[in-house]
Design a protein around this motif. Structure first.
Motif, PDB file in Angstrom:
ATOM      1  N   GLY A 147      14.264  -4.599   6.490  1.00  0.00           N
ATOM      2  CA  GLY A 147      14.915  -5.549   5.583  1.00  0.00           C
ATOM      3  C   GLY A 147      13.892  -6.336   4.775  1.00  0.00           C
ATOM      4  N   VAL A 148      12.813  -6.752   5.423  1.00  0.00           N
ATOM      5  CA  VAL A 148      11.741  -7.475   4.740  1.00  0.00           C
ATOM      6  C   VAL A 148      11.096  -6.570   3.683  1.00  0.00           C
ATOM      7  CG1 VAL A 148       9.444  -8.499   5.065  1.00  0.00           C
ATOM      8  CG2 VAL A 148      11.292  -9.035   6.676  1.00  0.00           C
ATOM      9  N   PHE A 149      10.828  -5.317   4.057  1.00  0.00           N
ATOM     10  CA  PHE A 149      10.218  -4.356   3.137  1.00  0.00           C
ATOM     11  C   PHE A 149      11.084  -4.140   1.899  1.00  0.00           C
ATOM     12  CE2 PHE A 149      10.083   0.245   1.949  1.00  0.00           C
ATOM     13  CZ  PHE A 149       8.861   0.225   1.282  1.00  0.00           C
ATOM     14  N   PHE A 150      12.367  -3.830   2.092  1.00  0.00           N
ATOM     15  CA  PHE A 150      13.239  -3.557   0.948  1.00  0.00           C
ATOM     16  C   PHE A 150      13.442  -4.797   0.072  1.00  0.00           C
ATOM     17  CE2 PHE A 150      15.123   0.243   3.305  1.00  0.00           C
ATOM     18  CZ  PHE A 150      14.438   1.151   2.531  1.00  0.00           C
ATOM     19  N   ALA A 151      13.581  -5.965   0.685  1.00  0.00           N
ATOM     20  CA  ALA A 151      13.750  -7.191  -0.104  1.00  0.00           C
ATOM     21  C   ALA A 151      12.511  -7.442  -0.964  1.00  0.00           C
ATOM     22  CB  ALA A 151      14.019  -8.372   0.823  1.00  0.00           C
ATOM     23  N   ALA A 152      11.339  -7.268  -0.375  1.00  0.00           N
ATOM     24  CA  ALA A 152      10.103  -7.473  -1.128  1.00  0.00           C
ATOM     25  C   ALA A 152       9.972  -6.434  -2.237  1.00  0.00           C
ATOM     26  CB  ALA A 152       8.893  -7.406  -0.189  1.00  0.00           C
ATOM     27  N   LEU A 153      10.245  -5.174  -1.927  1.00  0.00           N
ATOM     28  CA  LEU A 153      10.115  -4.103  -2.912  1.00  0.00           C
ATOM     29  C   LEU A 153      11.023  -4.335  -4.120  1.00  0.00           C
ATOM     30  CD1 LEU A 153       8.671  -1.380  -3.397  1.00  0.00           C
ATOM     31  CD2 LEU A 153      10.642  -0.276  -2.310  1.00  0.00           C
ATOM     32  N   MET A 154      12.243  -4.755  -3.870  1.00  0.00           N
ATOM     33  CA  MET A 154      13.188  -4.981  -4.963  1.00  0.00           C
ATOM     34  C   MET A 154      12.832  -6.216  -5.797  1.00  0.00           C
ATOM     35  SD  MET A 154      15.105  -2.425  -4.999  1.00  0.00           S
ATOM     36  CE  MET A 154      16.277  -2.985  -6.223  1.00  0.00           C
ATOM     37  N   ALA A 155      12.013  -7.114  -5.254  1.00  0.00           N
ATOM     38  CA  ALA A 155      11.627  -8.326  -5.980  1.00  0.00           C
ATOM     39  C   ALA A 155      10.380  -8.128  -6.842  1.00  0.00           C
ATOM     40  CB  ALA A 155      11.383  -9.462  -4.987  1.00  0.00           C
ATOM     41  N   MET A 156       9.713  -7.004  -6.706  1.00  0.00           N
ATOM     42  CA  MET A 156       8.471  -6.778  -7.440  1.00  0.00           C
ATOM     43  C   MET A 156       8.729  -6.502  -8.924  1.00  0.00           C
ATOM     44  SD  MET A 156       6.090  -7.313  -5.265  1.00  0.00           S
ATOM     45  CE  MET A 156       7.108  -8.504  -4.408  1.00  0.00           C
ATOM     46  N   GLU A 157       7.817  -6.975  -9.779  1.00  0.00           N
ATOM     47  CA  GLU A 157       7.985  -6.874 -11.228  1.00  0.00           C
ATOM     48  C   GLU A 157       6.810  -6.228 -11.946  1.00  0.00           C
ATOM     49  OE1 GLU A 157       8.339 -11.071 -11.846  1.00  0.00           O
ATOM     50  OE2 GLU A 157      10.528 -11.014 -11.705  1.00  0.00           O
ATOM     51  N   GLN A 158       5.644  -6.204 -11.306  1.00  0.00           N
ATOM     52  CA  GLN A 158       4.452  -5.640 -11.947  1.00  0.00           C
ATOM     53  C   GLN A 158       3.681  -4.787 -10.946  1.00  0.00           C
ATOM     54  OE1 GLN A 158       2.154  -8.929 -13.397  1.00  0.00           O
ATOM     55  NE2 GLN A 158       3.366  -9.110 -15.260  1.00  0.00           N
ATOM     56  N   ALA A 159       2.944  -3.831 -11.487  1.00  0.00           N
ATOM     57  CA  ALA A 159       2.124  -2.946 -10.656  1.00  0.00           C
ATOM     58  C   ALA A 159       0.709  -2.914 -11.203  1.00  0.00           C
ATOM     59  CB  ALA A 159       2.707  -1.540 -10.658  1.00  0.00           C
ATOM     60  N   GLU A 160      -0.232  -2.725 -10.282  1.00  0.00           N
ATOM     61  CA  GLU A 160      -1.630  -2.558 -10.661  1.00  0.00           C
ATOM     62  C   GLU A 160      -2.215  -1.475  -9.763  1.00  0.00           C
ATOM     63  OE1 GLU A 160      -5.857  -4.961 -10.423  1.00  0.00           O
ATOM     64  OE2 GLU A 160      -3.994  -6.104 -10.355  1.00  0.00           O
ATOM     65  N   VAL A 161      -2.819  -0.473 -10.382  1.00  0.00           N
ATOM     66  CA  VAL A 161      -3.465   0.603  -9.635  1.00  0.00           C
ATOM     67  C   VAL A 161      -4.961   0.479  -9.851  1.00  0.00           C
ATOM     68  CG1 VAL A 161      -3.662   3.089  -9.305  1.00  0.00           C
ATOM     69  CG2 VAL A 161      -1.476   2.111  -9.998  1.00  0.00           C
ATOM     70  N   ALA A 162      -5.709   0.411  -8.750  1.00  0.00           N
ATOM     71  CA  ALA A 162      -7.170   0.340  -8.807  1.00  0.00           C
ATOM     72  C   ALA A 162      -7.715   1.305  -7.761  1.00  0.00           C
ATOM     73  CB  ALA A 162      -7.662  -1.081  -8.541  1.00  0.00           C
ATOM     74  N   GLY A 163      -7.957   2.541  -8.189  1.00  0.00           N
ATOM     75  CA  GLY A 163      -8.454   3.551  -7.259  1.00  0.00           C
ATOM     76  C   GLY A 163      -7.434   3.867  -6.192  1.00  0.00           C
ATOM     77  N   ASP A 164      -7.795   3.598  -4.939  1.00  0.00           N
ATOM     78  CA  ASP A 164      -6.919   3.889  -3.802  1.00  0.00           C
ATOM     79  C   ASP A 164      -6.056   2.696  -3.403  1.00  0.00           C
ATOM     80  OD1 ASP A 164      -7.888   6.446  -3.705  1.00  0.00           O
ATOM     81  OD2 ASP A 164      -9.323   6.048  -2.097  1.00  0.00           O
ATOM     82  N   VAL A 165      -5.916   1.730  -4.283  1.00  0.00           N
ATOM     83  CA  VAL A 165      -5.125   0.528  -3.996  1.00  0.00           C
ATOM     84  C   VAL A 165      -4.031   0.381  -5.050  1.00  0.00           C
ATOM     85  CG1 VAL A 165      -5.193  -1.991  -3.791  1.00  0.00           C
ATOM     86  CG2 VAL A 165      -7.075  -0.627  -2.878  1.00  0.00           C
ATOM     87  N   LEU A 166      -2.830   0.105  -4.574  1.00  0.00           N
ATOM     88  CA  LEU A 166      -1.682  -0.195  -5.428  1.00  0.00           C
ATOM     89  C   LEU A 166      -1.185  -1.573  -5.040  1.00  0.00           C
ATOM     90  CD1 LEU A 166       0.706   0.461  -7.377  1.00  0.00           C
ATOM     91  CD2 LEU A 166       1.828   1.565  -5.426  1.00  0.00           C
ATOM     92  N   ILE A 167      -1.122  -2.465  -6.005  1.00  0.00           N
ATOM     93  CA  ILE A 167      -0.621  -3.811  -5.762  1.00  0.00           C
ATOM     94  C   ILE A 167       0.635  -4.010  -6.595  1.00  0.00           C
ATOM     95  CG2 ILE A 167      -1.089  -6.283  -5.932  1.00  0.00           C
ATOM     96  CD1 ILE A 167      -4.101  -5.536  -5.803  1.00  0.00           C
ATOM     97  N   LEU A 168       1.689  -4.435  -5.940  1.00  0.00           N
ATOM     98  CA  LEU A 168       2.924  -4.824  -6.621  1.00  0.00           C
ATOM     99  C   LEU A 168       3.036  -6.326  -6.491  1.00  0.00           C
ATOM    100  CD1 LEU A 168       5.400  -2.113  -5.236  1.00  0.00           C
ATOM    101  CD2 LEU A 168       4.000  -2.027  -7.306  1.00  0.00           C
ATOM    102  N   ARG A 169       3.472  -6.991  -7.565  1.00  0.00           N
ATOM    103  CA  ARG A 169       3.587  -8.446  -7.505  1.00  0.00           C
ATOM    104  C   ARG A 169       4.723  -8.912  -8.407  1.00  0.00           C
ATOM    105  NH1 ARG A 169      -1.572  -7.710 -10.135  1.00  0.00           N
ATOM    106  NH2 ARG A 169      -2.581  -8.238  -8.200  1.00  0.00           N
ATOM    107  N   ASN A 170       5.051 -10.205  -8.275  1.00  0.00           N
ATOM    108  CA  ASN A 170       6.040 -10.794  -9.168  1.00  0.00           C
ATOM    109  C   ASN A 170       5.582 -12.166  -9.625  1.00  0.00           C
ATOM    110  OD1 ASN A 170       6.752 -12.639  -7.127  1.00  0.00           O
ATOM    111  ND2 ASN A 170       8.504 -11.434  -6.467  1.00  0.00           N
TER     112      ASN A 170
END
Length: 130
Positions: free
Chosen positions: A95-118
């Motif tokens: 539930g925590v995972f899906f709630a956080a995932l649905m709240a994300m608005e931006q993505a950043e890819v840096a090599g082997d790292v993916l950051i989602l944020r809002n």
């Protein structure tokens, strides 16, 4: 009749649209494993992937999921999220995972790292699995 002949090539171009999502900017073709949410280690296992243009899919702690992603990079917005309905001991973490995932608005890819944020300052950190 002439108008219909002119319209066909124009319509066919829309089916050849280039992928402008996060998948085309380094996230595609990989499985991303969730490491943390808002700086706190995520102890369950959850993954995220981009199996084909316009789609997002993965595995939450209990259930597989999929949805649509068609906003241009760096934006991130999942539409039509669907998940299986299996119960497991990590259902609260899911539930925590899906709630956080649905709240994300931006993505950043840096090599082997993916950051989602809002804009509210929340963040999900994923690393590429090999």
């Amino acid at each position: 009749m002439l108008r219909a002949a002119w319209l066909l090539p124009v319509l066919s171009l829309s089916f050849c649209a280039k992928d402008e999502t996060v998948a085309a900017y380094g996230a595609g073709g990989r499985t991303w494993v969730l490491q943390s949410i808002d700086g706190l280690v995520f102890h369950a296992t959850a993954t995220l992937g981009f199996p084909e243009t316009g789609l997002v899919a993965g595995q939450g702690p209990c259930n597989g999921f999929s949805g649509h992603l068609d906003v241009p990079y760096p934006w991130f917005e999942i539409q039509g999220l669907a998940a299986t309905r299996r119960a497991c001991p990590e259902l609260e973490a899911e539930g925590v995972f899906f709630a956080a995932l649905m709240a994300m608005e931006q993505a950043e890819v840096a090599g082997d790292v993916l950051i989602l944020r809002n804009e509210a300052g929340h963040e999900m950190l994923f690393t590429a699995a090999y």
